[in-house]
Design a protein around this motif. Structure first.
Motif, PDB file in Angstrom:
ATOM      1  N   TYR A 143      -9.931  -1.699   6.559  1.00 58.24           N
ATOM      2  CA  TYR A 143     -10.507  -0.467   6.029  1.00 58.24           C
ATOM      3  C   TYR A 143     -10.121   0.756   6.863  1.00 58.24           C
ATOM      4  O   TYR A 143      -9.707   1.777   6.304  1.00 58.24           O
ATOM      5  CB  TYR A 143     -12.036  -0.574   6.015  1.00 58.24           C
ATOM      6  CG  TYR A 143     -12.627  -1.378   4.890  1.00 58.24           C
ATOM      7  CD1 TYR A 143     -13.112  -0.764   3.742  1.00 58.24           C
ATOM      8  CD2 TYR A 143     -12.752  -2.754   4.990  1.00 58.24           C
ATOM      9  CE1 TYR A 143     -13.677  -1.495   2.711  1.00 58.24           C
ATOM     10  CE2 TYR A 143     -13.318  -3.504   3.968  1.00 58.24           C
ATOM     11  CZ  TYR A 143     -13.777  -2.868   2.831  1.00 58.24           C
ATOM     12  OH  TYR A 143     -14.339  -3.599   1.817  1.00 58.24           O
ATOM     13  N   TYR A 177      -7.238  -9.785  -4.682  1.00 59.54           N
ATOM     14  CA  TYR A 177      -8.582  -9.582  -5.223  1.00 59.54           C
ATOM     15  C   TYR A 177      -9.386 -10.858  -4.996  1.00 59.54           C
ATOM     16  O   TYR A 177      -9.027 -11.926  -5.514  1.00 59.54           O
ATOM     17  CB  TYR A 177      -8.460  -9.277  -6.716  1.00 59.54           C
ATOM     18  CG  TYR A 177      -9.743  -9.082  -7.479  1.00 59.54           C
ATOM     19  CD1 TYR A 177     -10.612  -8.042  -7.184  1.00 59.54           C
ATOM     20  CD2 TYR A 177     -10.054  -9.921  -8.554  1.00 59.54           C
ATOM     21  CE1 TYR A 177     -11.769  -7.851  -7.928  1.00 59.54           C
ATOM     22  CE2 TYR A 177     -11.209  -9.728  -9.303  1.00 59.54           C
ATOM     23  CZ  TYR A 177     -12.054  -8.690  -8.984  1.00 59.54           C
ATOM     24  OH  TYR A 177     -13.207  -8.490  -9.717  1.00 59.54           O
ATOM     25  N   THR A 186      -3.853  -3.065  -7.135  1.00 58.85           N
ATOM     26  CA  THR A 186      -4.148  -3.733  -5.871  1.00 58.85           C
ATOM     27  C   THR A 186      -3.475  -5.105  -5.876  1.00 58.85           C
ATOM     28  O   THR A 186      -3.331  -5.734  -6.938  1.00 58.85           O
ATOM     29  CB  THR A 186      -5.671  -3.864  -5.642  1.00 58.85           C
ATOM     30  OG1 THR A 186      -5.919  -4.309  -4.314  1.00 58.85           O
ATOM     31  CG2 THR A 186      -6.298  -4.841  -6.613  1.00 58.85           C
ATOM     32  N   SER A 215      -8.521  -5.304  -2.706  1.00 59.89           N
ATOM     33  CA  SER A 215      -9.736  -4.630  -3.168  1.00 59.89           C
ATOM     34  C   SER A 215     -10.931  -5.547  -2.967  1.00 59.89           C
ATOM     35  O   SER A 215     -10.784  -6.757  -2.816  1.00 59.89           O
ATOM     36  CB  SER A 215      -9.621  -4.242  -4.650  1.00 59.89           C
ATOM     37  OG  SER A 215      -9.586  -5.396  -5.465  1.00 59.89           O
ATOM     38  N   GLU A 216     -12.100  -4.945  -2.964  1.00 58.28           N
ATOM     39  CA  GLU A 216     -13.336  -5.718  -2.920  1.00 58.28           C
ATOM     40  C   GLU A 216     -13.582  -6.329  -4.286  1.00 58.28           C
ATOM     41  O   GLU A 216     -13.079  -5.845  -5.298  1.00 58.28           O
ATOM     42  CB  GLU A 216     -14.514  -4.802  -2.589  1.00 58.28           C
ATOM     43  CG  GLU A 216     -14.353  -3.989  -1.321  1.00 58.28           C
ATOM     44  CD  GLU A 216     -15.383  -2.872  -1.228  1.00 58.28           C
ATOM     45  OE1 GLU A 216     -16.067  -2.619  -2.252  1.00 58.28           O
ATOM     46  OE2 GLU A 216     -15.482  -2.235  -0.167  1.00 58.28           O
ATOM     47  N   VAL A 239      -7.385  -1.031   1.784  1.00 62.36           N
ATOM     48  CA  VAL A 239      -8.408  -1.447   0.831  1.00 62.36           C
ATOM     49  C   VAL A 239      -8.601  -0.384  -0.233  1.00 62.36           C
ATOM     50  O   VAL A 239      -8.857   0.784   0.077  1.00 62.36           O
ATOM     51  CB  VAL A 239      -9.749  -1.730   1.537  1.00 62.36           C
ATOM     52  CG1 VAL A 239     -10.780  -2.211   0.523  1.00 62.36           C
ATOM     53  CG2 VAL A 239      -9.577  -2.747   2.644  1.00 62.36           C
ATOM     54  N   GLY A 240      -8.472  -0.770  -1.485  1.00 64.74           N
ATOM     55  CA  GLY A 240      -8.675   0.169  -2.579  1.00 64.74           C
ATOM     56  C   GLY A 240      -8.036  -0.342  -3.860  1.00 64.74           C
ATOM     57  O   GLY A 240      -7.616  -1.488  -3.956  1.00 64.74           O
ATOM     58  N   GLY A 241      -7.943   0.523  -4.846  1.00 66.24           N
ATOM     59  CA  GLY A 241      -7.319   0.167  -6.112  1.00 66.24           C
ATOM     60  C   GLY A 241      -8.245  -0.586  -7.038  1.00 66.24           C
ATOM     61  O   GLY A 241      -9.380  -0.937  -6.690  1.00 66.24           O
ATOM     62  N   LYS A 242      -7.756  -0.829  -8.253  1.00 65.22           N
ATOM     63  CA  LYS A 242      -8.512  -1.568  -9.263  1.00 65.22           C
ATOM     64  C   LYS A 242      -7.661  -2.730  -9.750  1.00 65.22           C
ATOM     65  O   LYS A 242      -6.562  -2.534 -10.278  1.00 65.22           O
ATOM     66  CB  LYS A 242      -8.899  -0.648 -10.416  1.00 65.22           C
ATOM     67  CG  LYS A 242      -9.873   0.452 -10.003  1.00 65.22           C
ATOM     68  CD  LYS A 242     -10.318   1.296 -11.188  1.00 65.22           C
ATOM     69  CE  LYS A 242     -11.329   2.340 -10.764  1.00 65.22           C
ATOM     70  NZ  LYS A 242     -11.768   3.184 -11.922  1.00 65.22           N
ATOM     71  N   TRP A 243      -8.196  -3.920  -9.567  1.00 66.23           N
ATOM     72  CA  TRP A 243      -7.435  -5.133  -9.849  1.00 66.23           C
ATOM     73  C   TRP A 243      -6.919  -5.192 -11.285  1.00 66.23           C
ATOM     74  O   TRP A 243      -5.729  -5.408 -11.534  1.00 66.23           O
ATOM     75  CB  TRP A 243      -8.287  -6.359  -9.528  1.00 66.23           C
ATOM     76  CG  TRP A 243      -7.707  -7.639 -10.044  1.00 66.23           C
ATOM     77  CD1 TRP A 243      -8.130  -8.360 -11.118  1.00 66.23           C
ATOM     78  CD2 TRP A 243      -6.567  -8.329  -9.525  1.00 66.23           C
ATOM     79  NE1 TRP A 243      -7.333  -9.476 -11.287  1.00 66.23           N
ATOM     80  CE2 TRP A 243      -6.357  -9.472 -10.322  1.00 66.23           C
ATOM     81  CE3 TRP A 243      -5.695  -8.097  -8.456  1.00 66.23           C
ATOM     82  CZ2 TRP A 243      -5.336 -10.387 -10.103  1.00 66.23           C
ATOM     83  CZ3 TRP A 243      -4.670  -9.003  -8.223  1.00 66.23           C
ATOM     84  CH2 TRP A 243      -4.489 -10.126  -9.031  1.00 66.23           C
ATOM     85  N   THR A 253       0.830  -1.197   0.000  1.00 70.31           N
ATOM     86  CA  THR A 253       0.000   0.000   0.000  1.00 70.31           C
ATOM     87  C   THR A 253       0.873   1.259   0.000  1.00 70.31           C
ATOM     88  O   THR A 253       1.321   1.735   1.048  1.00 70.31           O
ATOM     89  CB  THR A 253      -0.964   0.001   1.198  1.00 70.31           C
ATOM     90  OG1 THR A 253      -1.777  -1.178   1.147  1.00 70.31           O
ATOM     91  CG2 THR A 253      -1.866   1.224   1.180  1.00 70.31           C
TER      92      THR A 253
END
Length: 446
Positions: free
Chosen positions: A282, A300, A297, A238-239, A288-292, A230
């Protein structure tokens, strides 16, 4: 249980309701793919109660007599939502050809959009003309609701339930009141963490697969890596689609569950520990964040089919591992939903239809799992990920709480609030407990 005798009464009731509602389309709620599988997820692998009676109670049903079957050119309709005929392997096409010749039958695949299947089952069954003979639906739709309402037939008197080729996921989770209603040729629901191997190497971290193989892939190791990654616009995890896509796997990876035996267990100490761990990701560690797919991130969460969406377009290399073990767990787990086949209640010649179905797919468990891996070779980047998926098959813990009407909505709301820092695990789960208990009671008709 047959349902034609209900037709007149139910049609009348539906007409009254339609007049009162003024345009309700009657469609069922569609579970998210992550909640699914699924799929599936799978599985589900939704843990006894009405949907899983205590083991070692019943004697196996004797095999029905198996004389020659001639269905005289009849068409058997198989209902699903993905255009199954376009995805059959060469082996499955050959098995279908042989079955059609052996039984003098024609196989037809009826494709219905996912969000419309529940309503189509109900409306066509009430009209006495089910749209398919065999249907594939998520297990949480069938047990207990559709089974208890008479839309689906049990198969105990139609097949040999002592057949060793029935897989354990089906036998464990596909029963209701001691009868087998859901069936499948294999379990194909992998559910774990995709991880960015390029970021692992860039940060000098040990590969999670190596840790997994040594039994050292734990929450502590996961957190250590997530924190290390991070920085500079990159995040640790990420979620998939919502905070619950992280919270649910961590609950089950700590030897806990959201529900078990039709009882709420999300407030047990092991579950609370997991929810607090995710809340800290969180709100404390802020990892927590980013785009796989963009490579921003490290981890995933996803079912094995998520690779279809990103594998071709993702530049970074990636791998696949189990969810890490929590402090209260001894083994890796595969929390999952699962899709299974079901025999419609009013199907004609049900024994013969089941005899045909049994020859459409590879039912030898190990050969079936091998076929899943062969089909995934084009979607996975490396052998290590395929090895992990192979170990996941047949070892799912099905997320049964999705079967309770409205339960997941309340649970997701609480998880959202917790991860947004709007409440503690204890306070939020206490708040929704009466609501989720009511959802269980309504579904079970208590």
């Amino acid at each position: 249980m047959r349902i034609k005798w209900l037709s007149t009464m139910l049609v009348a009731v539906m007409l009254v309701l339609a007049a009162c509602s003024g345009g309700n389309d009657g469609g069922g709620n569609e579970p998210s793919q992550q909640a699914a599988a699924e799929a599936s997820q799978p599985a589900s692998p939704a843990d006894s109660g009405s949907s899983e009676p205590s083991p070692a109670v019943e004697e196996p049903t004797p095999a029905p007599s198996d004389g020659p079957i001639d269905l005289k050119g009849r068409t058997i309709r198989i209902g699903q939502w993905w255009g199954m005929e376009n995805y059959l392997s060469e082996e499955e096409k050959e098995l279908q050809k042989k079955a059609e010749e052996k039984f003098n039958v024609k196989i037809e695949y009826v494709t219905v959009p996912f969000g419309e299947i529940q309503s189509r089952i109900i409306t066509t069954s009430v009209a006495g003309q089910p749209f398919a003979d065999i249907i594939m639906i998520p297990l949480e739709w069938s047990i207990p609701k559709m089974v208890s309402e008479g839309y689906i037939r049990n198969i105990d008197d139609l097949v040999d339930m002592a057949d060793p080729n029935w897989n354990s996921i089906m036998l464990k989770y596909g029963k209701y009141n001691g009868k087998q209603y859901s069936f499948t040729d294999k379990d194909n629901n992998g559910h774990g963490f995709f991880y960015n191997k390029t970021l692992i190497q860039r940060n000098g971290l040990e590969d999670p697969y190596e840790l997994q193989e040594r039994g050292e892939w734990t929450w502590d190791k996961f957190l250590e890596m997530a924190k290390a990654a991070t920085k500079d616009g990159v995040f640790g995890v990420s979620e998939y689609d919502a905070p619950s896509s992280l919270a649910i796997p961590f609950i089950y990876s700590n030897n806990a569950a959201v529900t078990k035996d039709d009882q709420i267990t999300y407030d047990a100490p092991e579950a609370l520990e997991a929810i607090q761990f995710v809340s800290d990701l969180y709100n404390v560690h802020k990892v927590v964040g980013g785009k796989w797919a963009e490579g921003t991130t490290l981890f995933y969460p996803g079912y094995r089919w998520a690779a279809y969406d990103f594998n071709g377009s993702m530049a970074d290399d990636w791998g696949y591992v189990f969810f890490p073990k929590g402090p209260k767990a001894d083994n890796y787990v595969v929390p999952t939903t699962i899709n299974m086949w079901h025999l419609m209640a009013d199907v004609e010649n049900p024994r013969e239809v089941m005899a045909v179905w049994k020859e459409l797919y590879e039912r030898d468990i190990e050969k079936g799992f091998d076929a899943v891996i062969r089909a995934e070779e084009a979607n996975f980047r490396n052998q290590e990920g395929l090895n992990t998926l192979r170990k996941m098959l047949g070892n799912g813990t099905v997320l049964q709480f999705f079967a309770y009407e409205g339960f997941s909505n309340y649970f997701n709301e609480a998880i959202n609030n917790i991860m947004a820092g709007k409440g503690t695990p204890s306070s939020e789960l206490a708040r929704i407990k009466p609501l989720t208990q009511a959802a269980i009671d309504v579904t079970l008709k208590k």
